[in-house]
Design a protein around this motif. Structure first.
Motif, PDB file in Angstrom:
ATOM      1  N   HIS A   1      82.966  76.686  82.827  1.00 17.48           N
ATOM      2  CA  HIS A   1      82.317  76.611  84.375  1.00 17.48           C
ATOM      3  C   HIS A   1      81.177  76.649  84.581  1.00 17.48           C
ATOM      4  O   HIS A   1      80.303  75.907  83.860  1.00 17.48           O
ATOM      5  CB  HIS A   1      82.197  78.541  83.987  1.00 17.48           C
ATOM      6  N   ALA A   2      80.652  75.504  85.468  1.00 19.14           N
ATOM      7  CA  ALA A   2      79.968  75.104  85.996  1.00 19.14           C
ATOM      8  C   ALA A   2      79.031  76.278  86.649  1.00 19.14           C
ATOM      9  O   ALA A   2      79.656  77.292  87.764  1.00 19.14           O
ATOM     10  CB  ALA A   2      80.273  74.304  87.218  1.00 19.14           C
ATOM     11  N   ALA A   3      77.644  75.910  86.832  1.00 19.95           N
ATOM     12  CA  ALA A   3      76.432  76.339  86.758  1.00 19.95           C
ATOM     13  C   ALA A   3      76.174  77.380  88.156  1.00 19.95           C
ATOM     14  O   ALA A   3      76.537  75.528  89.219  1.00 19.95           O
ATOM     15  CB  ALA A   3      75.319  76.179  86.483  1.00 19.95           C
ATOM     16  N   THR A   4      76.572  78.380  88.782  1.00 21.91           N
ATOM     17  CA  THR A   4      76.322  79.040  89.805  1.00 21.91           C
ATOM     18  C   THR A   4      75.158  78.756  90.488  1.00 21.91           C
ATOM     19  O   THR A   4      73.833  78.887  89.916  1.00 21.91           O
ATOM     20  CB  THR A   4      76.811  80.379  90.379  1.00 21.91           C
ATOM     21  N   ILE A   5      74.531  77.880  91.123  1.00 24.29           N
ATOM     22  CA  ILE A   5      73.159  77.468  92.073  1.00 24.29           C
ATOM     23  C   ILE A   5      73.055  78.970  92.788  1.00 24.29           C
ATOM     24  O   ILE A   5      73.923  79.095  93.731  1.00 24.29           O
ATOM     25  CB  ILE A   5      73.436  76.194  92.710  1.00 24.29           C
ATOM     26  N   PRO A   6      72.204  79.813  92.348  1.00 23.24           N
ATOM     27  CA  PRO A   6      72.111  80.710  93.297  1.00 23.24           C
ATOM     28  C   PRO A   6      71.195  80.675  94.786  1.00 23.24           C
ATOM     29  O   PRO A   6      70.514  79.182  95.066  1.00 23.24           O
ATOM     30  CB  PRO A   6      70.627  81.625  92.973  1.00 23.24           C
ATOM     31  N   TYR A   7      71.907  80.974  95.746  1.00 23.46           N
ATOM     32  CA  TYR A   7      71.196  80.748  97.865  1.00 23.46           C
ATOM     33  C   TYR A   7      69.928  80.788  97.355  1.00 23.46           C
ATOM     34  O   TYR A   7      69.090  80.017  98.009  1.00 23.46           O
ATOM     35  CB  TYR A   7      71.528  81.434  98.724  1.00 23.46           C
ATOM     36  N   PHE A   8      69.208  82.085  97.052  1.00 25.61           N
ATOM     37  CA  PHE A   8      67.756  82.101  97.393  1.00 25.61           C
ATOM     38  C   PHE A   8      67.259  82.777  95.487  1.00 25.61           C
ATOM     39  O   PHE A   8      67.945  83.478  94.550  1.00 25.61           O
ATOM     40  CB  PHE A   8      67.480  83.615  98.137  1.00 25.61           C
ATOM     41  N   THR A   9      65.897  82.504  95.475  1.00 24.19           N
ATOM     42  CA  THR A   9      64.923  82.931  94.370  1.00 24.19           C
ATOM     43  C   THR A   9      63.331  83.429  94.542  1.00 24.19           C
ATOM     44  O   THR A   9      63.080  83.158  95.828  1.00 24.19           O
ATOM     45  CB  THR A   9      65.372  82.464  93.384  1.00 24.19           C
TER      46      THR A   9
END
Length: 374
Positions: free
Chosen positions: A24-32
């Protein structure tokens, strides 16, 4: 044997190809969200930072809402990075929550890449804010891409910021809350508004110590603890300095040390008198005289005199006559000086003997020099 090894190798290869290990590739969040400080003092500024992640389908528009405690924080302004072009974001700062809407510049034909800190909401801590944690709620929704497709992005988070208690201003009050001797009693009883006291101690007490505590973080200094001689008063001064060093007050305790009783005074030794005699002070200023040919001592009260015969057989009457010729000159306090009559000082006798020996030597020298030869 060789064929058997080949079969085993083939089976192992087949098993490995049949196994599927999902990756599973790490999911990059849209915003933090983040804040530039974890704690803040009254009057200071704090920033709620909106951070964008580098994703393939970048956001071309979104809605940002920020809710905060108006009793603790006041909204100051928004700060945007160069990625948010002028006129692409509109903010309603008069509401709570604060509402900001971003729509990218559609004239470019694509949505600009958003990454890092793109927006900051700046708040100031109010002067009367209570110490403790305060919550800032951040929520982004209604996110779409450049093709106006709604993205499945809805991110909400509560961020807690600690408000530090106010720094205490040093007090300008100089005052004692307690002044207590380790032994003895103050007169009058201690009060912060009373600055003069007395205390009595017995003559054997040579020093006294006090426990002193200042109000409002002030400092205390006591000038001494040793006492003067019996029968005298000793002022002991306690100086209180305020916490801000602007004021000082002094509390004075006058310690009275009682006089030494006559019974405790005892017999004090006196310097030797000419002729090998010694004089000593008696009790309460009275005189007791004993003549033995070697010493004279102070005796009992009432001024009476007792005599005994000396070692040469002198009768008491003769000793009394000798004492009658004695001039007594009382000194200060309990010390008396005795001058004994009809006696030549020892040093004068020694000088006369030395002079006699010198003269005898001179005479012998002249005699031997002028003696005729036989």
């Amino acid at each position: 044997m060789k064929k058997k090894c080949l079969r085993v190798s083939f089976l192992l290869l087949l098993i490995l190809t049949m196994l599927r290990i999902p990756a599973h590739a790490a999911t990059i969040p849209y915003f933090t969200y983040s804040t530039d400080k974890s704690s803040v003092a009254r009057g200071e500024l704090i920033k709620l930072q909106i951070n964008a992640g580098q994703v393939a389908d970048t956001a071309a528009g979104f809605r940002m809402r920020v809710r905060y405690n108006t009793d603790t924080l006041s909204f100051v302004r928004t700060e945007t990075s160069s990625q948010i072009k002028s006129g692409t974001m509109v903010t309603n700062s008069t509401s709570n929550p604060i509402c900001s809407v971003y729509v990218c510049n559609v004239d470019q034909g694509f949505a600009p890449l958003l990454s890092g800190n793109i927006i900051s909401f700046v708040f100031q801590v109010k002067d009367h804010a209570s110490a403790g944690g305060t919550v800032i709620n951040a929520h982004i929704d209604e996110v779409c891409n450049y093709a106006a497709k709604q993205l499945d992005v809805d991110i909400e988070e509560n961020l807690t910021v600690a408000v530090e208690p106010p720094e205490e201003v040093p007090s300008d009050e100089a005052c004692l809350s307690l002044l207590e001797p380790y032994s003895g009693v103050l007169t009058p009883e201690f009060s912060p508004d009373v600055y003069q006291y007395r205390m009595r101690v017995d003559y054997p007490v040579e020093s006294v110590e006090f426990y002193a505590r200042a109000e409002e973080g002030g400092s205390v200094k006591i000038n001494r603890k040793s006492l003067f001689n019996p029968g005298t008063d000793t002022p002991i001064v306690t100086t209180v300095t305020s916490a801000d060093k602007s004021n000082q007050v002094q509390y004075v305790v006058l310690v009275s040390r009682s006089e030494r009783p006559a019974a405790a005074a005892g017999l004090a030794s006196k310097p030797p008198l000419p002729g090998g005699q010694t004089a000593a002070a008696g009790k309460s200023g009275s005189t007791h005289t004993e003549l033995t040919g070697k010493e004279t001592a102070a005796g009992k009260s009432g001024g009476e005199q007792n005599f005994s015969a000396d070692e040469h057989g002198k009768e008491p009457e003769q000793a009394a006559q000798t004492a009658a010729r004695t001039d007594v000159n009382p000194g200060y306090g309990e010390r008396n000086i005795y001058i004994i009559g009809n006696q030549m000082p020892v040093y004068l006798v020694g000088m006369l003997i030395a002079a006699l020996c010198i003269m005898l030597g001179i005479v012998l020298c002249f005699y031997l020099k002028i003696k005729p030869k036989s």
